[in-house]
Design an enzyme around this catalytic site. Sequence first.
Site, PDB file in Angstrom:
ATOM      1  N   TYR A   2       1.433  -1.450  -0.026  1.00  0.00           N
ATOM      2  CA  TYR A   2      -0.679  -0.226  -0.140  1.00  0.00           C
ATOM      3  C   TYR A   2       0.866   1.401  -0.010  1.00  0.00           C
ATOM      4  O   TYR A   2       1.572   0.929  -0.402  1.00  0.00           O
ATOM      5  CB  TYR A   2      -1.149  -0.140   1.143  1.00  0.00           C
ATOM      6  N   ARG A  56       7.760   4.065  -4.638  1.00  0.00           N
ATOM      7  CA  ARG A  56       8.018   3.390  -3.486  1.00  0.00           C
ATOM      8  C   ARG A  56       7.120   1.882  -3.943  1.00  0.00           C
ATOM      9  O   ARG A  56       6.882   1.086  -3.401  1.00  0.00           O
ATOM     10  CB  ARG A  56       7.742   3.489  -1.915  1.00  0.00           C
ATOM     11  N   ARG A  73      -7.325 -20.984  -1.445  1.00  0.00           N
ATOM     12  CA  ARG A  73      -6.921 -20.393  -0.820  1.00  0.00           C
ATOM     13  C   ARG A  73      -5.523 -21.713  -0.568  1.00  0.00           C
ATOM     14  O   ARG A  73      -5.813 -22.925  -0.540  1.00  0.00           O
ATOM     15  CB  ARG A  73      -7.192 -20.416   1.283  1.00  0.00           C
ATOM     16  N   HIS A 125      -1.012 -21.581  -0.370  1.00  0.00           N
ATOM     17  CA  HIS A 125       0.199 -19.838   0.495  1.00  0.00           C
ATOM     18  C   HIS A 125       1.275 -19.783  -0.788  1.00  0.00           C
ATOM     19  O   HIS A 125       1.037 -18.623  -1.578  1.00  0.00           O
ATOM     20  CB  HIS A 125       0.785 -20.509   1.227  1.00  0.00           C
ATOM     21  N   LYS A 172       6.797  -1.803   2.023  1.00  0.00           N
ATOM     22  CA  LYS A 172       5.174  -1.389   2.748  1.00  0.00           C
ATOM     23  C   LYS A 172       3.654  -2.179   2.572  1.00  0.00           C
ATOM     24  O   LYS A 172       3.125  -2.094   1.714  1.00  0.00           O
ATOM     25  CB  LYS A 172       4.738  -0.103   1.473  1.00  0.00           C
ATOM     26  N   GLU A 227      12.986   2.306  13.984  1.00  0.00           N
ATOM     27  CA  GLU A 227      12.212   3.045  13.710  1.00  0.00           C
ATOM     28  C   GLU A 227      10.930   2.573  14.953  1.00  0.00           C
ATOM     29  O   GLU A 227      10.771   2.811  16.010  1.00  0.00           O
ATOM     30  CB  GLU A 227      11.445   2.806  12.005  1.00  0.00           C
ATOM     31  N   LEU A 230      11.460   1.551   6.791  1.00  0.00           N
ATOM     32  CA  LEU A 230      10.210   2.525   6.039  1.00  0.00           C
ATOM     33  C   LEU A 230      11.283   2.817   5.668  1.00  0.00           C
ATOM     34  O   LEU A 230      10.904   3.819   6.129  1.00  0.00           O
ATOM     35  CB  LEU A 230       8.647   2.665   5.989  1.00  0.00           C
TER      36      LEU A 230
HETATM   37  N1  PDD Z   1       2.689   4.899   7.789  1.00  0.00           N
HETATM   38  N2  PDD Z   1       7.735   3.866   9.035  1.00  0.00           N
HETATM   39  C1  PDD Z   1       5.937   2.953   9.259  1.00  0.00           C
HETATM   40  C2  PDD Z   1       6.162   2.390   9.755  1.00  0.00           C
HETATM   41  C3  PDD Z   1       5.217   3.470   9.120  1.00  0.00           C
HETATM   42  O1  PDD Z   1       4.043   3.342   8.665  1.00  0.00           O
HETATM   43  C4  PDD Z   1       5.552   4.974   7.994  1.00  0.00           C
HETATM   44  C5  PDD Z   1       4.040   6.119   7.356  1.00  0.00           C
HETATM   45  C6  PDD Z   1       6.674   5.721   7.987  1.00  0.00           C
HETATM   46  C7  PDD Z   1       6.623   7.015   7.334  1.00  0.00           C
HETATM   47  O2  PDD Z   1       6.425   7.595   5.933  1.00  0.00           O
HETATM   48  P1  PDD Z   1       6.260   8.025   5.577  1.00  0.00           P
HETATM   49  O3  PDD Z   1       6.770   9.512   5.588  1.00  0.00           O
HETATM   50  O4  PDD Z   1       6.388   8.166   3.614  1.00  0.00           O
HETATM   51  O5  PDD Z   1       4.759   8.082   5.339  1.00  0.00           O
HETATM   52  C8  PDD Z   1       7.425   5.024   8.829  1.00  0.00           C
HETATM   53  C9  PDD Z   1       1.177   5.714   7.441  1.00  0.00           C
HETATM   54  C10 PDD Z   1       1.915   7.122   6.659  1.00  0.00           C
HETATM   55  C11 PDD Z   1       0.200   4.907   7.823  1.00  0.00           C
HETATM   56  O6  PDD Z   1       0.895   3.250   7.269  1.00  0.00           O
HETATM   57  O7  PDD Z   1      -0.947   5.607   7.209  1.00  0.00           O
END
Ligand code: PDD
Length: 291
Positions: free
Chosen positions: A32, A51, A99, A101, A146, A178, A202
Site C-alpha cells: 500500500y 516506492r 486459498r 500459500h 510497505k 523506527e 520503511l
Molecule cells: N505510515 N515507518 C512506518 C512503519 C510507517 O508506517 C510510516 C508511514 C513511516 C513514514 O513514511 P512516510 O513518511 O512515507 O509517510 C515510517 C503511514 C502514514 C500509514 O501507514 O498510515
Amino acid sequence: MSTVYLNGRFQPIEEAKIPVLDRGFIFGDGVYEVVPVYSRVPFRLGEHLERLERSLRETAIRNPHSRAEWEKLVLRIVAEQPFEDQAVYFQVTRGVAKRDHAFPKNAEPTVFMMSNPLVPPSREQVERGGAAVTAVDNRWLRCDIKSISLIGNCLLRQLSAEAGAAETILFRDGRLTEASSSNVFIARRGVIHTPPKNNLVLPGITYDVVLELARANGLPLEIRDVLESEVRSADEIWVSSSSKEVFPIVELDARPVGDGKPGPLFRRMYSLYQDFKQKVMRAGKREPISA
Ligand code: PDD
C-alpha cells in the site's frame, strides 16, 4: 458518502465490495501507499509511486498500472473529494484465488483507493508534544516493503495506545529502528541522528524531506546506527510521517525527554517544514530543496 476506487470503478464506499477469497483478506498479501495532498496537490507523488513499484517488485505482485495511469487515478480520487488537504490511501493485493500459500497462476491484482481528510497535528498539539513508549521490534526483516500485513505494527501501536501515548518507538538488538507508523530522529548535543535506510525500516518520504531540509539549512546531521541508550538519553526525539509531518516526543516511557518540551532543533525543523509546505507543497512546485 465518499467516492472510492475499486478495480476500474469509482463508486460510493458503501457499494465497494471485494470477494472473501481476496488474498489481501486471507493472507494480508498486498502492498500500500499513503500520499499526503495539500491544497489538492499530491506531495511527491513520483516518489510514492516509485516506492509502490518497488514494494510490488519485491513481493512479485504484478503492477496493474503504468506510472501515468497511477497518477491519473490519484488525481481523480482527489478531485472526487470535497476537502482540500487529503491523505490518499491505496493498496494492491495479489488478487482473488482459492486459498493456497503459493502464488496463484492467473489472479488479477485487486486495486483499491480512497481519500480521507488530512489532519496533521495542530500547532497546539505540536507545542505540547506527545508521549511514546518503547518496545522490542519483533516484526519481520522486510520492513522496507510497505506491506498491508501490519499486524506486527498494530500490536506494537496498541501498546502506546493503551498507555495513552502517541507512538511506540522500536529497538532491535539494542538499536533504534523506527516507530510503529513513523520514522524516528533524535538530537544529542546539537546534532540530529537517525538510522540509515535498510531492510529494518520503511524508507519514509517525509524522512527524506527532513534530511533535505536539514542539509539545505546547515543543521548538523548524522545518519548512522543509533543505540537504544542514545535514544533514552537524547535531548530531543521526533517522529516523521506523511500524516504526522514532524512531531516531537517529549516523554519516553513516562520520563521526560530533555527538559520535557519540544527542543530547539525540532522547532527549527518544524518551522522549515511548515514553510516548505506553504511555499512548495501547496503551490505544487517541483523544486529541489536547496540552501
Ligand atoms: N505510515 N515507518 C512506518 C512503519 C510507517 O508506517 C510510516 C508511514 C513511516 C513514514 O513514511 P512516510 O513518511 O512515507 O509517510 C515510517 C503511514 C502514514 C500509514 O501507514 O498510515
